[in-house]
Enzyme design. Structure first.
Site, PDB file in Angstrom:
ATOM      1  N   ASP A 154       0.854  -1.192   0.000  1.00  0.00           N
ATOM      2  CA  ASP A 154       0.000   0.000   0.000  1.00  0.00           C
ATOM      3  C   ASP A 154       0.894   1.248   0.000  1.00  0.00           C
ATOM      4  O   ASP A 154       2.106   1.147   0.164  1.00  0.00           O
ATOM      5  CB  ASP A 154      -0.878  -0.063   1.258  1.00  0.00           C
ATOM      6  CG  ASP A 154      -1.902   1.047   1.303  1.00  0.00           C
ATOM      7  OD1 ASP A 154      -2.257   1.580   0.235  1.00  0.00           O
ATOM      8  OD2 ASP A 154      -2.347   1.388   2.416  1.00  0.00           O
TER       9      ASP A 154
ATOM     10  N   ASP B  22      -8.942   3.812  -2.228  1.00  0.00           N
ATOM     11  CA  ASP B  22      -9.881   4.190  -1.162  1.00  0.00           C
ATOM     12  C   ASP B  22     -11.164   4.790  -1.719  1.00  0.00           C
ATOM     13  O   ASP B  22     -11.360   6.005  -1.755  1.00  0.00           O
ATOM     14  CB  ASP B  22      -9.207   5.182  -0.210  1.00  0.00           C
ATOM     15  CG  ASP B  22      -8.043   4.543   0.522  1.00  0.00           C
ATOM     16  OD1 ASP B  22      -7.954   3.295   0.528  1.00  0.00           O
ATOM     17  OD2 ASP B  22      -7.218   5.291   1.080  1.00  0.00           O
TER      18      ASP B  22
ATOM     19  N   GLU C  63       2.569   5.010  -4.015  1.00  0.00           N
ATOM     20  CA  GLU C  63       2.548   5.956  -5.162  1.00  0.00           C
ATOM     21  C   GLU C  63       3.882   6.691  -5.319  1.00  0.00           C
ATOM     22  O   GLU C  63       4.187   7.030  -6.451  1.00  0.00           O
ATOM     23  CB  GLU C  63       1.392   6.952  -4.982  1.00  0.00           C
ATOM     24  CG  GLU C  63       0.028   6.330  -5.156  1.00  0.00           C
ATOM     25  CD  GLU C  63      -0.353   5.365  -4.025  1.00  0.00           C
ATOM     26  OE1 GLU C  63       0.122   5.589  -2.900  1.00  0.00           O
ATOM     27  OE2 GLU C  63      -1.088   4.397  -4.274  1.00  0.00           O
TER      28      GLU C  63
END
Ligand code: GLC
Length: 798
Positions: free
Chosen positions: A406, A484, A409
């Site tokens: 997770d 999300d 990015e």
């Protein structure tokens, strides 16, 4: 020196006249007067690569996206020239390259129609902010052209009239038009005149795409650095375009079958007693489930590769007990490593100089869940190897079966841009660069390092990784989820189009946070979302947990029953899903097909968003509104059986389909054979002692297949799989099923249960390999027969 007078055009510079060209096997080099070189490679008869440099030499040719396994090499190209242009010909394409300015036009070699044509073509502009070039491409776009793909954009499937950028971004509670979000996949497919071609702009800098948004008949793409380096991929079938792109950027290996089961997740299940309570409840309520996830709270102060002693005092025992009960444990691992000299992972990373640095030397410091962190430079092989090694204890010793990457990015909290500053340095595997170039591939390289670790320590079992961020090619290493999202009806629509779009972008192993991550759905929304989710390759409920529970039993008895019913359907369809996965890895066929990809000849499909094919033969369409008793949907051309009542409908039109809360519109293509397993509470719970084949009658021919293997491990790569290819031929009073089996894997079951649906005649004779069978011996219900799996030809005669 730039001699082309078009330089005056808004600060843009253009290639000048071509002075010569060289041919090197399948690569051509066109040199222009002002130092621009076009390197054009014919990769296949339907794939051309265009690469431009503006200063007379090329940088080393390096890409994270392109698969080493990609089929390449083509030497059947022909090149000729006339006064105005060079003409490159393959068996599928003819490409003109203008001697004036390197603009190109590409035609279908067979019927000579124009497929794509440069408007201004390649040009560039010096970046006033940053130095270097902004590299640009513009192409003419005829009215009627449509555009698809581009990864995870939460937009209408058809991208026409819109403008996007690719810059991986943490996007909590993103909305329908938020751009960019988590992924950067600079690949699109266009359809005009019912012919499809694709463009893959392999440039990892921030890139932009405009699909006739600013100018009605021009589409363009550009990047804030790097090279104009793009692949032109011709179909003319859209599915072939996507398959070629998937081959170019690589398909994954098969996941373990349990990864296609249902997964349960929340931020967070802890302590251990809570995890056990949840898993026990699945078994008590008989809701199938294969995996339970641990979010960041399992760690000690959010330090990756540690366990909280208070919440999980004996993880090895717990993981073993869960495994005994049929649950695989999947844990989250983020990139941020807490700055803490007492923490060995941090100390080691520091000692070995594995963390990213700023331009002027200090480490890149940023706040994530554990507080201030440093971040490994996953673009360096040595760092990836170190990272892979960190999984030894988790996987080999503790027995964790999957890892969830997770925040890659990479996400950084409390800073403008929510990521690293541009000046951060990366190795980029020996091509040192700033974060401007490495940003979009950072998450991919983290997932790759994680995958390597799992592959090593889980061997001979298969790895399972899930990532949030991705660049083209990431599908080789990992599955993905869509980030999300929010518990709203609009987000149910978004999840549907995003998953289709990802599949059209070469990345099929995808699913959304079922029910929504932020906020809490009501029972109806949750049930409708599960109905969609069971058709997504990755099927997991996840929620932020701070707005209430989100387990299948949270919303009362009625919803629990609906959710169970649909998860059971998924478990019955496991052999179908697995076969679909096999087709994806073998042939690059997307596991989800938007209607346009299923039938591009029918222009009605070019603007549909809700209906999609899961695999080759199942048409599904989620209910996207509260209080619905059904919906209108478009049924694509052909005849389809309603999954619930077996009524046949003729496609090519919109129609109303009933679907109360315990149902959803599902149709099966006529002629299909749908393989089914018995319901299991988890993969491997039962010995599969029979394979059910639902045979949907069609007047005419249809192909189906069933792929099976040991459900895990690598024996399948050595031929130990079982692939059954069925051809059904239906006539007025006969149905013939031919079976062709390849592979050396022997399935445990000996018989098929053949369930005939839509048969237009009464069965009088059943004949296997030319021998009549005693009907009474094989009949086990109305049009249900039990028959040996080892036939070459089965005839059902009226
Ligand atoms: C991010 C992830 C989410 C996860 C949370 C805590 O928001 O997208 O899935 O639960 O972080 O780790």
């Amino acid at each position: 020196m730039i001699l082309n007078e078009r330089i005056e055009h808004k600060g843009n510079a253009f290639p000048a006249k071509v002075i010569d060209f060289k041919k090197d096997v399948d690569t051509l080099y066109f040199h222009s007067e002002n130092g621009v070189i076009l390197q054009m490679t014919v990769l296949r008869d339907s794939m051309l690569r265009f690469r431009f440099t503006t200063d007379a030499k090329f940088e080393p040719d390096f890409s994270y996206a392109i698969s080493k396994e990609a089929v390449k090499g083509y030497n059947k190209l022909e090149i000729t020239e006339d006064i105005e242009k060079y003409i490159v010909t393959t068996s599928k394409l003819v490409c003109y390259i203008s001697k004036e300015d390197l603009r190109t036009r590409i035609y279908d070699a067979v019927d000579e129609t124009l497929i794509s044509e440069d408007e201004l073509g390649f040009h560039w502009e010096e970046s006033y902010e940053l130095g270097g070039n902004i590299v640009k491409m513009t192409k003419n776009s005829p009215t009627g052209e449509s555009f698809y793909g581009l990864g995870d954009k939460p937009e209408h499937t058809n991208l026409k009239g819109k403008r996007f950028q690719n810059w991986a971004t943490d996007s909590y509670a993103f909305g329908r038009h938020t751009d960019p979000i988590y992924k950067a996949i600079p690949f699109y497919t266009a359809i005009q005149n019912k012919k499809a071609y694709g463009v893959f702009f392999d440039n990892s800098f921030r890139s932009h795409f405009d699909f006739c948004s600013e100018r009605r008949n021009v589409t363009s793409f550009w990047a804030e650095g790097g090279e104009m380096n793009y692949y032109f991929i011709y179909g003319p079938n859209m599915q072939d375009v996507v398959a070629s792109y998937t081959n170019l950027t690589g398909a994954p290996e098969l996941p373990p079958l349990w990864a296609l089961g249902y997964h349960q997740c929340k931020w967070s299940y802890y302590p251990e007693s809570n995890v056990k309570e949840v898993t026990q409840k699945f078994r008590d309520l008989k809701i199938p489930c294969d995996a339970i996830y641990l979010d960041i709270d399992y760690m000690e102060g959010f330090r990756c590769f540690t366990w909280s002693k208070d919440y999980f005092p004996d993880p090895k025992r717990m993981v073993k007990e869960l495994s005994d009960d049929g649950f695989k444990t999947v844990v989250i691992i983020d990139p941020g490593i807490k700055i803490d000299m007492e923490y060995d992972v941090f100390r080691e990373g520091l000692e070995k100089d594995y963390f990213c640095r700023r331009a002027d030397g200090p480490y890149m410091k940023g706040k994530v869940w554990p507080g201030e962190c440093y971040f490994p430079d996953f673009t360096k092989k040595e760092v990836r190897d170190w990272w892979a090694g960190l999984f030894q204890e988790l996987i080999e010793d503790i027995g964790v079966k999957g890892v969830w990457n997770d925040m890659n990015e990479p996400a950084v909290m409390d800073v403008p841009g929510k990521s690293f500053p541009d000046d951060v340095r990366h190795d980029y595997d020996g091509n040192p660069c700033s974060h401007r170039k490495a940003h979009n591939i950072y998450g991919m390289q983290m997932a790759k390092a994680t995958y390597k670790g799992l592959k090593k320590y889980n061997y001979p079992l298969r790895p399972f990784v899930i990532t949030r961020s991705a660049y083209s090619g990431t599908q080789r290493y990992t599955s993905t989820w869509l980030g999300d999202n929010v518990a709203s009806w609009e987000h149910l629509w978004i999840a549907n189009v995003q998953a289709q779009r990802m599949a059209m972008s070469g990345f099929s192993f995808v699913g959304s946070d079922i029910g929504g991550f932020a906020q809490q759905p009501n029972g109806e929304l949750y049930a409708r979302w599960i109905q969609l989710g069971i058709f997504h390759p990755f099927c997991r409920t996840h929620s932020s947990g701070d707005h209430g529970d989100q387990e299948p039993w949270t919303f009362g008895q009625e919803i629990t029953d609906v959710v169970r019913k649909f998860i059971e359907i998924r478990y019955q369809l496991l052999p179908y899903l697995y076969t679909t996965f096999y087709k994806y890895i073998e042939e690059g066929i997307p596991m989800l097909k938007s209607l346009v990809l299923f039938d591009q000849e029918d222009s009605q499909t070019h603007h549909r968003t809700d209906e999609f094919l899961a695999g080759e033969h199942i048409l599904a369409c989620p209910i996207g509104e509260p209080n619905a008793k059904g919906r209108r949907m478009y049924i694509p051309r052909g005849n389809w059986y309603n999954f619930w009542n077996h009524e046949m409908v003729e496609g090519g039109k919109e129609m109303w389909v009933d679907a109360d809360i315990d149902s959803m519109p599902i149709f099966i293509k006529e002629g299909a054979i749908i393989p089914k397993y018995p319901i299991q509470q988890y993969v491997g719970e039962k010995k599969i002692d029979q394979l059910t084949l639902d045979v949907y009658f069609k007047h005419g021919k249809e192909e189906s297949s069933v792929y099976e293997d040991a459900n895990d491990g690598y024996d399948y790569t050595k031929g130990r799989f079982s692939l059954r290819q069925f051809t059904t031929t239906g006539k007025k009073t006969s149905l013939t099923i031919k079976q062709h089996k390849t592979g050396t894997f022997i399935t445990e079951y000996e018989t098929f249960k053949i369930h005939l649906i839509g048969l237009p005649f009464e069965v009088k004779t059943v004949r296997i390999d030319n021998e009549d069978i005693n009907l009474e011996e094989v009949t086990i219900g109305h049009r249900v027969f039990e028959i040996t799996k080892n036939f070459s030809q089965l005839e059902i005669l009226g």
